[in-house]
Every structure is written in structure tokens, then in C-alpha cells.
Write an enzyme that holds these catalytic residues in place. Structure first.
Site, PDB file in Angstrom:
ATOM      1  N   HIS A  61      18.594  42.338  25.996  1.00 21.23           N
ATOM      2  CA  HIS A  61      19.239  42.819  24.780  1.00 21.23           C
ATOM      3  C   HIS A  61      19.235  41.808  23.641  1.00 21.23           C
ATOM      4  O   HIS A  61      19.612  42.147  22.525  1.00 21.23           O
ATOM      5  CB  HIS A  61      20.699  43.202  25.105  1.00 21.23           C
ATOM      6  CG  HIS A  61      21.491  43.621  23.913  1.00 21.23           C
ATOM      7  ND1 HIS A  61      21.125  44.671  23.097  1.00 21.23           N
ATOM      8  CD2 HIS A  61      22.642  43.109  23.384  1.00 21.23           C
ATOM      9  CE1 HIS A  61      22.011  44.803  22.125  1.00 21.23           C
ATOM     10  NE2 HIS A  61      22.934  43.866  22.275  1.00 21.23           N
ATOM     11  N   ASP A  75      21.729  44.465  17.007  1.00 22.29           N
ATOM     12  CA  ASP A  75      22.948  44.967  17.612  1.00 22.29           C
ATOM     13  C   ASP A  75      23.847  45.543  16.503  1.00 22.29           C
ATOM     14  O   ASP A  75      23.385  46.354  15.705  1.00 22.29           O
ATOM     15  CB  ASP A  75      23.628  43.842  18.410  1.00 22.29           C
ATOM     16  CG  ASP A  75      24.823  44.303  19.216  1.00 22.29           C
ATOM     17  OD1 ASP A  75      24.619  44.923  20.267  1.00 22.29           O
ATOM     18  OD2 ASP A  75      25.959  44.057  18.783  1.00 22.29           O
ATOM     19  N   TYR A  84      34.175  48.776  16.942  1.00 23.43           N
ATOM     20  CA  TYR A  84      34.080  49.894  17.889  1.00 23.43           C
ATOM     21  C   TYR A  84      35.211  50.892  17.657  1.00 23.43           C
ATOM     22  O   TYR A  84      34.998  52.120  17.704  1.00 23.43           O
ATOM     23  CB  TYR A  84      34.116  49.360  19.318  1.00 23.43           C
ATOM     24  CG  TYR A  84      32.900  48.543  19.677  1.00 23.43           C
ATOM     25  CD1 TYR A  84      31.805  49.117  20.316  1.00 23.43           C
ATOM     26  CD2 TYR A  84      32.831  47.182  19.346  1.00 23.43           C
ATOM     27  CE1 TYR A  84      30.681  48.365  20.643  1.00 23.43           C
ATOM     28  CE2 TYR A  84      31.709  46.424  19.660  1.00 23.43           C
ATOM     29  CZ  TYR A  84      30.639  47.016  20.300  1.00 23.43           C
ATOM     30  OH  TYR A  84      29.523  46.274  20.601  1.00 23.43           O
TER      31      TYR A  84
END
Length: 321
Positions: A293, A125, A235
Site C-alpha cells: 500500500h 491514500d 473517516y
């Protein structure tokens, strides 16, 4: 040279139980105090080092099952929390990938992980974003690079425009949400556990991989002072013109070290492998079937076996607990 295969995660097999007592008999928590930041890490075993990097919204803890398997094979296994993640410091800034990669370059030197040559590194990730940036910015540090279930911002092709289908929306909605100023903190603060529970249930192919006790640990970390702001800072810093261009420029020079890239069929699928095939000279990997995931937790035996083979760990199966 590239090699792509499909690998079954054996999702129907029982997932391993985590025994904290047994784990902490073999591993220890530590902090590396660098010039301007303190990074938390967990390590155990002895021998050639392997460094594992976790992503959002997790910590070193995502690697717990894999760590036990690799440490039995005669290797020193270290799982680090990068800045803003887990129990590491959470400064107000420095969440661009160049700074975080530099943190890990200094971390490796501080622990002597590269004293005898380049280091084997794996990331999942956001940990894969960081590991790739580290390999591109400091290529002499890394011997072999393994990446799990991530698209590389600014490098992996963007999805089609328009309204996404339901599956795509569930997998990707948070990229826009997490980069908003202030709103995520306003909506999530005080509701960290149900928020994380929803993420794990919707993104995992096998939600049983994250137990209530595991959710307790992730909630503890995500609820700590500054933790949400720091997590969302990745982010906010990366998903803008400057952050994306910084990453695009890394791809101008292909990685020379061997790379292994695995997506999950319930995650990014083939995108990670095809991305790395374009920006690295030697790539293997593909898609882990029957997995969501979180491969280190949903398919720890598969991931440990992949890493052992890729990093050249001899006779791994005979040491597997």
C-alpha cells in the site's frame, strides 16, 4: 483515451537509505499561515513546482525518497501536510474534502505555485482523496493529477457484502474502526508505536521499507496532541451519507486534465485506475506489481520515474542519485 499497464516495482532491489543530513541540506521545513490554519510543508529544488500530498497515518515524510529524485531534475518539489496531518494545525473541524481542497487552493496561491499556470499534483491514500477533490473543485489549479493506491469514497464501487476474506479484511478493516466515535483513541492512546508498526507490517509488501527510524517519526506525529482525533476525523466526516454524497456529486463532471492512477497489487489493485477511467477524460496508469500500500516508500524509483514521465521532466534518469 486510457492506457493501462502493469509495472514491476522491483521489490527485490535494495531500498534506498534515507540520509537526513543530505536531505536537509537540500530541503527545508516551512509553514504557510493562511487565514484560519497553519499548514506545514517541506520543499527543495528550483523550477516548475510539483506538489505532493500524503495520506494516513503518514505525513510529507512518505515522499522523502521521491522528493530527492525529483528535485535533482530542475523542479521545485513541495510536500504538504494537509490539516490534521503531520505537523500542520489540527483544528476540531473542517475535515470534509471541500474544506481541505479549499485549504490547498489557498496554500497554492499563498506560495505562488499557480502564478505561472496550473500545477502538477500527486497524492497517495487520503492524499489521493484530497487531490481528486481539489482537482474537481478547483480544476484551473491543476495541470496534471497523479494518484496512488486509494479507492475514492462514494465513487469507487464498494466491495461485496458479507464476511470479507482474510486478505480483504486486513486491507480494509480500519475504515469501519476509524470512523467510530472515541473508541479508537481509547484503545490506541499510549500504544501508538505498536499500532503503527502492525499497520505498516501488514499493509506493506516489503515491510523493510519502513525502518525503525521511520517508525519513530510516524509515532512522533501520531502521538502529538490532537493528532489521532484529527486523523480519524477524515473517516468520521467522509464515511457518512453527507460526506459520500458530496464526493459522488464531484464525479458528475469528468476531470478534463490528464490523470495518472496507480494501484498496487498488494493494495487496491486495479480499482483506482478503473475508477478514474470512469470519471476523467484522459487516464493512464494501472497496477504496480510486487508492491504493497505504500508505493512512495516501497517503490520510490518506480514512483519517481512514473511522475517524471507523466509531468514531462526531461532527462530524469541522468539526474537520479
Amino acid at each position: 483515451m486510457t492506457e493501462q499497464i502493469q509495472q514491476n516495482a522491483h521489490a527485490t532491489a535494495p531500498l534506498p537509505a534515507f540520509d537526513p543530513g543530505s536531505f536537509w541540506n537540500r530541503f527545508s521545513r516551512n509553514y504557510a499561515v493562511l487565514d484560519d490554519i497553519r499548514l506545514h510543508y517541506v520543499e527543495g529544488g528550483a523550477g516548475d513546482p510539483i506538489l505532493l500530498i500524503a495520506g494516513w497515518p503518514q505525513s510529507w515524510y512518505t515522499w522523502r525518497h521521491v522528493m530527492e529524485r525529483l528535485a535533482t531534475s530542475g523542479h521545485r518539489v513541495i510536500a504538504v501536510d494537509p490539516r490534521g496531518i503531520g505537523d500542520s494545525d489540527k483544528p476540531l473541524g473542517g475535515y470534509d474534502l471541500a474544506t481541505v481542497a479549499h485549504d490547498l487552493h489557498r496554500f497554492a496561491g499563498h506560495l505562488g505555485l499557480t502564478d505561472n499556470g496550473a500545477l502538477n499534483v500527486a497524492g497517495h491514500d487520503i492524499g489521493a482523496w484530497i487531490a481528486y477533490a481539489w482537482a474537481a473543485d478547483w480544476p484551473d489549479d491543476i495541470r496534471r493529477l497523479a494518484l496512488y493506491d486509494a479507492a475514492l469514497p462514494g465513487i469507487s464501487p464498494a466491495g461485496p457484502g458479507g464476511i470479507p476474506d482474510e486478505t480483504t479484511n486486513v486491507r480494509t478493516w480500519h475504515f469501519g474502526f476509524n470512523r467510530l466515535d472515541d473508541l479508537p483513541e481509547l484503545l490506541i492512546r499510549g500504544r501508538e508505536r505498536p499500532y503503527l508498526d502492525w499497520l505498516f507490517r501488514t499493509k506493506a509488501r516489503n515491510p523493510a521499507a519502513i525502518t525503525p527510524e521511520d517508525l519513530d517519526e510516524y509515532t512522533r506525529l501520531f502521538s502529538a496532541p490532537g493528532a489521532m482525533r484529527a486523523a480519524f476525523a477524515y473517516y468520521r466526516t467522509l464515511f457518512n451519507a453527507g460526506g459520500l454524497e458530496q464526493n459522488r456529486q464531484r464525479a458528475d463532471k469528468k476531470l478534463a486534465m490528464p490523470v495518472m492512477a496507480w494501484g498496487a497489487d498488494g493494495g487496491v489493485g486495479n480499482r483506482l485506475y478503473t475508477t478514474m477511467r470512469d470519471i476523467a477524460d484522459r487516464v493512464e496508469g494501472g497496477v504496480i506489481e510486487q508492491c504493497g500500500h505504500f508505493p512512495p516508500e516501497e517503490a520510490p524509483d518506480t514512483v519517481a520515474s512514473q511522475l517524471a514521465g507523466f509531468f514531462g521532466i526531461d532527462d530524469w534518469q541522468s539526474h537520479t542519485p
